[in-house]
Enzyme design. Structure first.
Site, short mmCIF file in Angstrom:
data_model
loop_
_atom_site.label_atom_id
_atom_site.label_comp_id
_atom_site.label_asym_id
_atom_site.label_seq_id
_atom_site.Cartn_x
_atom_site.Cartn_y
_atom_site.Cartn_z
N CYS A 230 -0.51 2.82 11.11
CA CYS A 230 -0.29 4.08 11.86
C CYS A 230 -1.49 4.31 12.79
CB CYS A 230 -0.08 5.25 10.93
SG CYS A 230 -1.37 5.51 9.68
N CYS B 50 0.89 -1.17 0.00
CA CYS B 50 0.00 0.00 0.00
C CYS B 50 0.92 1.22 0.00
CB CYS B 50 -0.92 -0.02 1.21
SG CYS B 50 -2.01 -1.45 1.27
N ALA B 51 1.41 1.56 -1.18
CA ALA B 51 2.63 2.36 -1.29
C ALA B 51 2.47 3.86 -1.06
CB ALA B 51 3.25 2.14 -2.66
N GLY C 38 4.51 7.13 -0.73
CA GLY C 38 5.77 6.72 -1.33
C GLY C 38 7.02 6.79 -0.47
N GLY C 39 6.90 7.23 0.77
CA GLY C 39 8.09 7.34 1.62
C GLY C 39 8.80 6.02 1.79
#
Length: 422
Positions: free
Chosen positions: A355, A241-242, A245-246
């Site tokens: 998170c 689940c990109a 993009g970090g």
């Protein structure tokens, strides 16, 4: 027909408040739709800061205002008063703040008759508000979220969460190369885990190294899952689940052959932009991760979740949400863990993270996965990393990060991380 009043930072902040508090919209969605595009970059940043500060201090603002209001005015006027109260109590110029609040009230035909009341109330706030403000408690989370957190952590710990949320968040950067060099260039501090922290960064795109792609913005806690995965050069790695993009960039910077997948076309465009700026490469796929096939040496699954660990940076979240969708998210997390395990090569590793501060989206997910998959193990040794306190490791073998950790340095996002091996 009179011309439309020019948009200002305060009027834009008011618009954000009205949509978050009146329409249950998230600020990230609104910003993504360009609601602040009519402002220059400095006013855009100021509008966002004013709205964010107001949402952080909403409880304090309402406590001060209730002393001067016989009854609640319409939401538009309440938000004008809240915005001005927070700015006054944080040292804003009384004349400018009160004057624009009156003008914003008068500009709305439905509320223009209340401009005298707004003027009178705010002049009282300007006189005594800053002194009282400092003595009020840190604003509490809404009951729907506070109750389960108190059950999980206890009242004192949740109080520490709330203090961290109210304090807000500094800016953290992940360096493509040497963190010390990035810290020296930007005036930041290298944290124990290797992220670079700036307490007062100003405009992000104006910081040294932005255009050169020497770093990207990423909370220190959010940078830890990729460090736990420890991708090696040449490994086939999936970022499930990109966006934004970090973690994809961390994996690519490590030399891995990265495939990044995400459901949102708009968010994947942002991943592509970030990769281009930093000169890093990954294969990007826009689609449902549950439909993806292939075999990988390592997988990073930052699963969709309640995002309750990010409230210090996103104070709108508990105001715009009520928790009603969290059950569906938890079901999705379990499905994604199960599917990710089918994509691992023999001996491969899966880092699952959310998170979230809710154990149902972290510790409980891993406990349930261990029951569903005989032979699945948790690799605790992956947490033997710089800056990781062994006391953060949980009973089932995951890592629990909390917003009150590193309180003297500015805290961190709430995260749960576990490394699973079949």
């Amino acid at each position: 027909m009179s011309p439309k009043p020019k948009q200002t930072a305060r009027s834009a902040a008011l618009n954000l408040l009205n949509q978050v508090l009146g329409e249950d919209r998230l600020m990230s969605e609104l910003l993504g739709q360009g609601v602040l595009q009519g402002l220059d970059p400095a006013d855009r940043a100021r509008a966002q800061r004013l709205a964010t500060d107001t949402m952080r201090g909403l409880e304090r603002a309402d406590r001060l205002l209730q002393k001067h209001l016989r009854k609640n005015p319409p939401l538009y006027v309440r938000n004008v008063l809240r915005l001005a109260t927070v700015e006054l109590c944080q040292g804003g110029d009384a004349h400018g703040v009160v004057n624009e609040a009156v003008n914003l009230t008068a500009a709305n035909k439905r509320t223009q008759a209340m401009k005298g009341m707004v003027n009178a109330v705010l002049r009282k706030i300007a006189e005594r508000g800053p002194e009282t403000w400092a003595n009020l408690r840190a604003p509490r989370l809404p009951k729907w979220l506070r109750d389960p957190l108190v059950m999980a952590y206890g009242g004192d710990v949740v109080g520490a969460f709330e203090a961290a949320h109210f304090a807000g968040a500094p800016l953290d950067l992940t360096a493509k190369g040497d963190p010390e060099a990035v810290a020296q260039a930007t005036g930041g501090e290298v944290l124990p885990t290797g992220s670079v922290r700036l307490q007062d960064p100003g405009q992000v795109s104006a910081l040294p190294g932005f255009e050169a792609g020497d770093w990207w913005v990423q909370d220190a806690a959010a940078a830890i899952p990729a460090r736990v995965l420890n991708a090696q050069p040449g490994e086939a790695v999936l970022d499930m689940c990109a966006a934004p993009g970090g973690k994809t960039m961390q994996l690519a910077a490590a030399g891995a052959e990265v495939t990044a997948i995400d459901l949102s076309p708009a968010r994947m465009e942002r991943v592509a932009e970030n990769l281009a700026r930093t000169g890093l490469k990954a294969e990007l796929i826009t689609g449902d991760a549950l439909d993806h096939t292939g075999q990988y040496d390592a997988i990073l699954l930052d699963a969709p979740c309640s995002a309750t660990g990010t409230i210090r940076r996103h104070p709108d979240l508990p105001l715009a949400k009520d928790g009603s969708e969290f059950g569906a998210l938890m079901d999705l997390q379990a499905q994604m863990i199960d599917h990710a395990l089918t994509l691992l090569k023999p001996g491969g590793r899966l880092v699952f993270c959310t998170c979230s501060l809710l154990p149902d989206e972290g510790e409980c997910q891993v406990e349930d996965a261990l029951e569903r998959h005989p032979g699945l193990k948790v690799d605790r040794e992956r947490f033997d990393l710089p800056g990781i306190d062994p006391e953060w490791i949980t009973e089932e073998g995951g890592l629990r990060l909390r917003p009150d950790y590193w309180a003297d340095k500015g805290g961190m996002d709430g995260f749960y991380i576990a490394c699973l091996t079949a």
